[in-house]
Design an enzyme around this catalytic site. Structure first.
Site, short mmCIF file in Angstrom:
data_model
loop_
_atom_site.label_atom_id
_atom_site.label_comp_id
_atom_site.label_asym_id
_atom_site.label_seq_id
_atom_site.Cartn_x
_atom_site.Cartn_y
_atom_site.Cartn_z
N THR A 50 43.75 42.25 41.06
CA THR A 50 42.54 41.68 41.77
C THR A 50 42.92 40.71 42.82
O THR A 50 42.47 40.76 43.93
CB THR A 50 41.46 41.40 40.85
OG1 THR A 50 41.05 42.23 40.07
CG2 THR A 50 40.21 40.83 41.89
N SER A 97 46.36 46.28 36.50
CA SER A 97 47.17 45.88 35.39
C SER A 97 47.01 46.68 34.08
O SER A 97 47.62 46.41 33.03
CB SER A 97 47.01 44.28 34.72
OG SER A 97 45.93 43.86 34.35
N THR A 130 44.35 40.24 35.82
CA THR A 130 44.04 39.63 34.73
C THR A 130 43.80 40.50 33.38
O THR A 130 43.85 39.59 32.34
CB THR A 130 42.73 38.86 35.26
OG1 THR A 130 41.88 39.66 35.36
CG2 THR A 130 42.87 37.71 36.37
N ASP A 131 43.56 41.66 33.60
CA ASP A 131 43.09 42.48 32.39
C ASP A 131 44.31 42.36 31.45
O ASP A 131 43.98 42.14 30.19
CB ASP A 131 42.82 43.83 32.68
CG ASP A 131 41.73 43.91 33.63
OD1 ASP A 131 40.87 42.99 33.68
OD2 ASP A 131 41.42 45.17 33.79
N1 ASP Z 1 41.54 45.24 36.76
C1 ASP Z 1 42.22 44.14 37.52
C2 ASP Z 1 43.65 44.14 36.96
O1 ASP Z 1 44.14 43.59 35.84
C3 ASP Z 1 41.63 42.95 37.02
C4 ASP Z 1 41.93 41.71 37.69
O2 ASP Z 1 43.07 41.69 38.20
O3 ASP Z 1 41.35 40.71 37.51
O4 ASP Z 1 44.38 44.57 37.50
#
Ligand code: ASP
Length: 365
Positions: A50, A97, A130-131
């Protein structure tokens, strides 16, 4: 330097527009060539997520495409980075991710070890979705062979959003990576002004910017107004003190996670074993409790050599050993959550499949 200054004159809260402009006028090579005497060399390895995400409008914060912007654009959107470190960027991947793979974990760890062994970086920042950030952080905690700082950073709002959290998070991560005081603390995670250790940090909220926590342990410290403040340090083995070595490793053994629930059957366990799992992590109820039919299937698997770790779906606390589970050959996850237990079990299986020895690893790491 010239490029960064001209780029940062673009009004900072118009992030979407700034990112587009800088993507055109500030190629990555401009940062790679920017060598400032006396500053720590910080390499930013970009994985996507993100923090590199773009939405159709600045008010859209949930429906967007992660991994849309390249590392040059991301660096350009953070004014002042060039004053705190000699920055260069490198695009390793540009993905959501949830698409992370074991191969990318190995590639990233090898790249970091290479950069440090050649003296090409004093510190490294990894921009990451973050995932699954916590899994990558823990994998690196066990496989990076240096005490130099490695800091993972992400954001919960895309770069195009009003109040995007990525730029300040990245700024703080670079502060952390540039400082000698960050050495020897294992792999660090920096989001929302807090510093976490890779072993204990986990994502706890699907959408909120304060999503990262270390349940039961707390953060290691804060980065505020350009200063780092540490209050705690992990006592668990990591980085230079880790026995795991990727060496020429090309792949990792398959480890599946099975989520326990009321009336669990043996079907998923049997399917995992048939599919070739060398290890299983069971996310059990409470203190690693397992429904009887599943417990029998897992015990059958252990007898065939499938190393099985009892973790918990609860989200905090320790999974303790118990006589019946010990007799059956289960390993207890200690305080590792199921996804972290999977990372450690994959690495453990590259060295041994003796459950007693693997229990020792779970107690030490
Ligand atoms: N779906 C995103 C990821 O993990 C979420 C994020 O980065 O906050 O790539």
């Amino acid at each position: 330097m010239k490029h960064i200054k001209s780029c940062s004159t673009v009004t900072s809260f118009m992030v979407a527009f700034a990112v587009l402009v800088t993507a055109i006028t500030c190629p990555l090579s401009a940062f790679a060539d920017n060598r400032s005497a006396g500053l720590a060399k910080v390499k930013i390895l970009a994985m996507g997520g993100t923090i590199a995400g773009a939405a159709a409008s600045s008010t859209e914060t949930k429906d967007y495409k992660p991994g849309s912007l390249d590392i040059g654009s991301i660096i350009s959107s953070v004014p002042g980075l060039e004053k705190i470190a000699d920055i260069s960027g490198e695009q390793v991947a540009n993905i959501d991710s949830s698409h992370m793979t074991n191969d990318l974990l190995i590639k990233l760890a090898n790249r970091i070890n290479h950069l440090f062994s050649r003296g090409e970086a004093d510190g490294i920042v990894i921009t990451h979705g973050t995932d699954t950030l916590e899994e990558t952080a823990y994998f690196l905690n066990l496989t990076v062979k240096s005490d130099r700082p490695v800091v993972l950073v992400g954001s919960m709002r895309p770069a195009t959003a009003i109040s995007a959290d990525g730029p300040l998070n990245l700024y703080n991560a670079v502060i952390l990576a540039a400082q000698k005081g960050s050495r020897g603390r294992g792999i660090l995670v920096a989001l929302n002004e807090k510093i976490y250790g890779a072993r204990d940090v986990t994502k706890t909220n699907t959408t909120n910017v304060d999503t990262f926590q270390s349940p039961g342990f707390g953060c290691l410290g804060y980065v505020l107004d350009g200063r780092t403040n540490f209050y705690q340090a992990t006592t668990k083995r990591h980085t230079r003190d880790s026995e795991f070595d990727l060496g020429g490793l090309k792949s990792l053994p398959r480890v599946d996670i099975i989520y326990g629930h009321v009336q669990g059957s043996r079907d998923l366990v049997d399917a995992a074993i048939r599919a070739g799992a060398g290890g299983i992590v069971h996310a059990g109820a409470g203190n690693g409790g397992i429904f009887p039919a599943e417990k029998q299937a897992l015990t059958d698997g252990i007898q065939k050599g499938v190393v099985t770790v009892r973790a918990s779906r609860v989200g905090s606390g320790m999974v303790t050993r118990a006589a019946d589970y010990d007799r059956r050959g289960f390993v207890a996850s200690n305080t590792l959550n199921p996804q972290k237990a999977r990372i450690l079990l994959m690495l453990a299986l590259t060295r041994t499949n003796d459950p007693k020895e693997i229990q020792r690893m779970f107690d030490e790491y």
